[in-house]
Write a protein that holds these residues in place. Structure first.
Motif, PDB file in Angstrom:
ATOM      1  N   LEU A  17       3.831   2.724   2.590  1.00 53.40           N
ATOM      2  CA  LEU A  17       5.241   2.323   2.430  1.00 53.40           C
ATOM      3  C   LEU A  17       5.920   2.217   3.791  1.00 53.40           C
ATOM      4  O   LEU A  17       7.139   2.289   3.897  1.00 53.40           O
ATOM      5  CB  LEU A  17       5.994   3.337   1.564  1.00 53.40           C
ATOM      6  CG  LEU A  17       5.646   3.439   0.079  1.00 53.40           C
ATOM      7  CD1 LEU A  17       6.755   4.176  -0.662  1.00 53.40           C
ATOM      8  CD2 LEU A  17       5.457   2.061  -0.546  1.00 53.40           C
ATOM      9  N   ASN A  18       5.130   2.072   4.818  1.00 51.00           N
ATOM     10  CA  ASN A  18       5.706   2.085   6.165  1.00 51.00           C
ATOM     11  C   ASN A  18       6.514   0.827   6.491  1.00 51.00           C
ATOM     12  O   ASN A  18       6.181  -0.268   6.066  1.00 51.00           O
ATOM     13  CB  ASN A  18       4.584   2.218   7.208  1.00 51.00           C
ATOM     14  CG  ASN A  18       5.133   2.631   8.561  1.00 51.00           C
ATOM     15  OD1 ASN A  18       5.925   3.563   8.654  1.00 51.00           O
ATOM     16  ND2 ASN A  18       4.734   1.929   9.606  1.00 51.00           N
ATOM     17  N   GLU A  19       7.572   1.042   7.268  1.00 53.06           N
ATOM     18  CA  GLU A  19       8.380  -0.082   7.743  1.00 53.06           C
ATOM     19  C   GLU A  19       8.481  -0.014   9.261  1.00 53.06           C
ATOM     20  O   GLU A  19       8.897   0.994   9.823  1.00 53.06           O
ATOM     21  CB  GLU A  19       9.781  -0.020   7.133  1.00 53.06           C
ATOM     22  CG  GLU A  19      10.671  -1.157   7.610  1.00 53.06           C
ATOM     23  CD  GLU A  19      11.772  -1.506   6.616  1.00 53.06           C
ATOM     24  OE1 GLU A  19      12.110  -0.648   5.783  1.00 53.06           O
ATOM     25  OE2 GLU A  19      12.290  -2.637   6.685  1.00 53.06           O
ATOM     26  N   SER A  26       4.275  -4.920   8.727  1.00 54.49           N
ATOM     27  CA  SER A  26       4.240  -3.630   8.039  1.00 54.49           C
ATOM     28  C   SER A  26       4.343  -3.874   6.539  1.00 54.49           C
ATOM     29  O   SER A  26       4.648  -4.984   6.098  1.00 54.49           O
ATOM     30  CB  SER A  26       5.343  -2.686   8.536  1.00 54.49           C
ATOM     31  OG  SER A  26       6.621  -3.169   8.223  1.00 54.49           O
ATOM     32  N   CYS A  27       4.068  -2.841   5.767  1.00 53.85           N
ATOM     33  CA  CYS A  27       3.924  -3.038   4.318  1.00 53.85           C
ATOM     34  C   CYS A  27       5.237  -3.027   3.536  1.00 53.85           C
ATOM     35  O   CYS A  27       5.388  -3.749   2.552  1.00 53.85           O
ATOM     36  CB  CYS A  27       2.980  -1.985   3.745  1.00 53.85           C
ATOM     37  SG  CYS A  27       1.277  -2.158   4.343  1.00 53.85           S
ATOM     38  N   ALA A  28       6.199  -2.204   3.964  1.00 54.46           N
ATOM     39  CA  ALA A  28       7.428  -2.042   3.189  1.00 54.46           C
ATOM     40  C   ALA A  28       8.152  -3.353   2.859  1.00 54.46           C
ATOM     41  O   ALA A  28       8.574  -3.555   1.716  1.00 54.46           O
ATOM     42  CB  ALA A  28       8.371  -1.069   3.893  1.00 54.46           C
ATOM     43  N   ARG A  33       7.086  -0.672  -2.210  1.00 54.83           N
ATOM     44  CA  ARG A  33       7.703   0.325  -3.106  1.00 54.83           C
ATOM     45  C   ARG A  33       7.608  -0.133  -4.562  1.00 54.83           C
ATOM     46  O   ARG A  33       7.247   0.642  -5.449  1.00 54.83           O
ATOM     47  CB  ARG A  33       9.161   0.563  -2.688  1.00 54.83           C
ATOM     48  CG  ARG A  33      10.008   1.273  -3.726  1.00 54.83           C
ATOM     49  CD  ARG A  33       9.573   2.710  -4.024  1.00 54.83           C
ATOM     50  NE  ARG A  33       9.775   3.594  -2.882  1.00 54.83           N
ATOM     51  CZ  ARG A  33       9.464   4.905  -2.896  1.00 54.83           C
ATOM     52  NH1 ARG A  33       8.883   5.456  -3.967  1.00 54.83           N
ATOM     53  NH2 ARG A  33       9.667   5.649  -1.821  1.00 54.83           N
ATOM     54  N   GLN A  58       2.465   7.652  -2.491  1.00 56.36           N
ATOM     55  CA  GLN A  58       2.922   6.911  -1.313  1.00 56.36           C
ATOM     56  C   GLN A  58       2.309   7.550  -0.084  1.00 56.36           C
ATOM     57  O   GLN A  58       1.939   8.726  -0.108  1.00 56.36           O
ATOM     58  CB  GLN A  58       4.438   6.945  -1.213  1.00 56.36           C
ATOM     59  CG  GLN A  58       5.046   8.314  -1.079  1.00 56.36           C
ATOM     60  CD  GLN A  58       6.544   8.223  -0.776  1.00 56.36           C
ATOM     61  OE1 GLN A  58       6.964   7.924   0.338  1.00 56.36           O
ATOM     62  NE2 GLN A  58       7.331   8.468  -1.778  1.00 56.36           N
ATOM     63  N   CYS A  61       1.950   4.947   7.394  1.00 47.75           N
ATOM     64  CA  CYS A  61       1.155   3.828   7.913  1.00 47.75           C
ATOM     65  C   CYS A  61      -0.326   4.188   8.028  1.00 47.75           C
ATOM     66  O   CYS A  61      -0.693   5.166   8.678  1.00 47.75           O
ATOM     67  CB  CYS A  61       1.669   3.437   9.297  1.00 47.75           C
ATOM     68  SG  CYS A  61       0.675   2.165  10.091  1.00 47.75           S
ATOM     69  N   PRO A  69       0.502  -6.194   2.464  1.00 50.71           N
ATOM     70  CA  PRO A  69       0.634  -4.802   2.034  1.00 50.71           C
ATOM     71  C   PRO A  69      -0.683  -4.264   1.472  1.00 50.71           C
ATOM     72  O   PRO A  69      -1.377  -4.963   0.737  1.00 50.71           O
ATOM     73  CB  PRO A  69       1.708  -4.866   0.943  1.00 50.71           C
ATOM     74  CG  PRO A  69       1.592  -6.253   0.391  1.00 50.71           C
ATOM     75  CD  PRO A  69       1.196  -7.117   1.541  1.00 50.71           C
TER      76      PRO A  69
END
Lengths: 113, 113
Positions: A17-19, A26-28, A33, A58, A61, A69
């Motif tokens: 769920l990293n931003e 990044s995945c967020a 979510r 969750q 990173c 993602p």
């Protein structure tokens, strides 16, 4: 090294769920979510949740941002790159419920950060 | 189901950093963040970090709160209950560096949420 003991969870799924800062992969920002929530709901709905079954978590990173993602399933160490809800549903139905890896969603091995 | 492919990380460690309402068992109030940071630093210092090596991540509640603070190492699915920095150092040195599970820190199998 623990061949004699079964895994506490048959499948333990971790969603990144990293931003990161603007401009960095990044995945967020790619619906991570929502995908996590969808996966949790589907696992529960299928009666798979709990010890001996499936756990969905969750995570921070996992450094495979270029494939994001992403989500990883342990102990089998299968990495997925998903796009939408139907991908999540297929992972739950095929892999988590029936033990069949979803080949078309596998994260290419060379993709790291 | 992926016996033919090596795990992207040889050891992938997840620390629960969850915090529950007052009075309920959870990992965060027991130094989970400091333990995660210590583990990351020690892994880096030992030159173990990266693909083919070790990755250390934070995670949400893994529902084994009664055994907390906990961390799990995949793909071998080894769960640890740690207390202090020296426990973390031992996990890094013994398990992550030399592949020997630290028996005295294993989370008792019956402990869930």
């Amino acid at each position: 090294m623990t061949d004699s003991a079964p895994s506490y969870y048959k499948h333990h799924v971790f969603f990144c769920l990293n931003e990161r800062d603007k401009g960095e992969a990044s995945c967020a920002p790619h619906g991570a979510r929502a995908a996590l929530d969808r996966c949790k709901a589907k696992v529960k709905e299928a009666g798979l949740a709990g010890p001996g079954g499936v756990r969905v978590n969750q995570a921070g990173c996992m450094n495979r941002c270029q494939g994001g993602p992403i989500a990883v399933v342990y102990p089998e160490a299968v990495w997925y790159t998903y796009v939408d809800e139907s991908d999540i549903d297929e992972i739950v139905e095929s892999h988590l419920k029936n033990g069949r890896v979803v080949q078309r969603l596998l994260t290419p091995l060379h993709l790291g950060r």
